[in-house]
Enzyme design. Sequence first.
Site, PDB file in Angstrom:
ATOM      1  N   GLY A  15       9.373  -7.513  18.884  1.00 38.01           N
ATOM      2  CA  GLY A  15       7.916  -7.506  18.861  1.00 38.01           C
ATOM      3  C   GLY A  15       7.328  -8.904  18.955  1.00 38.01           C
ATOM      4  N   ASP A  26       5.809  -7.998  10.161  1.00 38.17           N
ATOM      5  CA  ASP A  26       6.187  -7.156   9.027  1.00 38.17           C
ATOM      6  C   ASP A  26       6.586  -7.980   7.806  1.00 38.17           C
ATOM      7  OD1 ASP A  26       5.851  -4.985  10.756  1.00 38.17           O
ATOM      8  OD2 ASP A  26       7.944  -5.046  11.384  1.00 38.17           O
ATOM      9  N   ARG A  32     -18.560   7.183   2.877  1.00 38.44           N
ATOM     10  CA  ARG A  32     -17.314   7.838   3.271  1.00 38.44           C
ATOM     11  C   ARG A  32     -16.107   7.141   2.647  1.00 38.44           C
ATOM     12  NH1 ARG A  32     -18.663   8.048   9.736  1.00 38.44           N
ATOM     13  NH2 ARG A  32     -19.685  10.103   9.812  1.00 38.44           N
TER      14      ARG A  32
END
Length: 327
Positions: free
Chosen positions: A11, A129, A164
């Site tokens: 990635g 990550d 919301r």
Amino acid sequence: MKNIAILCSGGDVSGMNAALKRFVEYAFDQGLTPFFVENGYEGLIDNKISKADYSDVAGIISIGGTKIRTSRSERFKEISYRQIALENLRGHGIDGLIVLGGDGSFKGMQKLSDECNDIGFIGIPSTIDNDIAGTQYCLGVDTALNAIRVAIDSIRDTASSFGRAFVIEVMGRECGYLALVSALTSGAEMCLIPEVPYNLEVYKEEFLEEKEQGRTYFIAVVSEALKNTEQIVRWFEEEIDIESRMTVLGHIQRGGIPTVHDRLMAFHFVTSAIDALREGTKSKVVCYDDGMFICKDIKDVAFKKYMIDEDLLALGREFESPQHKQV
């Protein structure tokens, strides 16, 4: 040591171009000839190896992604293709190769190292990550965290306006680091990651109490590793009785203008990697550990499980605490 090469594998992350810039400039400064390998291990197999010059890295420091492109290579898993890759490196007189990538890329690098003794290999942890064992930081993480922060701040605007609940899924593979740090620094009301067990009943009791006190919206950050984002959206509607929406941030977390921190870390990582190669170091990964850049064995990096710092996990456990009240 005369010729060194660099490739990006797996990635992409913001900061890779800054690393390429430093690679070319520092290589020349040390009397070395720099080479680029395009398209990761695939390019190594296809002999997409070429000399790099100052003009190749002019103006790229502020651009996300990687100019030399990246890939995931299935062919590289076969020894016959790895032998082709090694012969291509030898054909260009390459003495050392720097690999920017994650644990999968480093495992591939380990195989190359095991199959030859005339080329040095050094890895640089590069994954948003932040899940690489042995290093406290991976290139690209700060830029990704800032992209998530901007997204959550914007979502909070509409969440508060409409009343919301928004459930925001972030990347991280099997690691909850991105979700945890993003939730803490954006003032989220809920954070769900695989490293910290959670009890929705505890959240329910707290959220219903907050609704009675006037709260009209909630922000939840969920790690993709849990694979339950849609379930949490339904939970908000059915248990908390609030209109809910799901937002999957996806690949916007990988791109974007690299932050100052990632640019600086790229320079440090590459400098340490080139210095290590010049000293004869082989089959190592440059890791950031307590403010220092240290070369560690691949087996201690690619083949071990990353653990989030315990102090950070302790903050994550506070999300279920009644004292955890966000504005």
